[in-house]
Design a protein around this motif. Sequence first.
Motif, short mmCIF file in Angstrom:
data_model
loop_
_atom_site.label_atom_id
_atom_site.label_comp_id
_atom_site.label_asym_id
_atom_site.label_seq_id
_atom_site.Cartn_x
_atom_site.Cartn_y
_atom_site.Cartn_z
N GLU A 1 0.83 -1.21 0.00
CA GLU A 1 0.00 0.00 0.00
C GLU A 1 0.86 1.26 0.00
N GLY A 2 0.58 2.15 -0.94
CA GLY A 2 1.28 3.42 -1.02
C GLY A 2 2.58 3.38 -1.81
N LYS A 3 2.99 2.22 -2.28
CA LYS A 3 4.25 2.10 -3.01
C LYS A 3 4.03 1.57 -4.43
N GLU A 4 2.83 1.80 -4.97
CA GLU A 4 2.51 1.29 -6.30
C GLU A 4 3.36 1.93 -7.39
N SER A 5 3.85 3.14 -7.18
CA SER A 5 4.63 3.83 -8.21
C SER A 5 6.13 3.60 -8.06
N PHE A 6 6.57 2.80 -7.10
CA PHE A 6 7.99 2.52 -6.89
C PHE A 6 8.50 1.57 -7.98
#
Length: 99
Positions: free
Chosen positions: A2-7
């Motif tokens: 969660e929250g790291k989809e663009s990493f």
Amino acid sequence: MEGKESFVCKLKKSLYGLKQVPRSWYKNILGYFVNIGFSKCFSDSDLYVLNQEKDMVLILLYVDDLLITRNNDVIIQECISKLKATFEMIDLGLLHCYL
């Protein structure tokens, strides 16, 4: 996560099955052959030649297979030993058939 989809992860080496693996393998094996004294043949980019006075070793690379020939048994055993020390490989012995 969660929250790291663009990493994005940067790989430090090639992984089997990725499209850049063949390029990485050829770059690695070329560097190795040049480092131990081989030169790349001008007319065939997969042929590597080692000349030592009267002795010659030829290595033909096809994907991940090597065909090694020579005019001196001692030098070829040295080359095979060096290859085995660096790469995981199996010596299948004398060549009986080649297409």
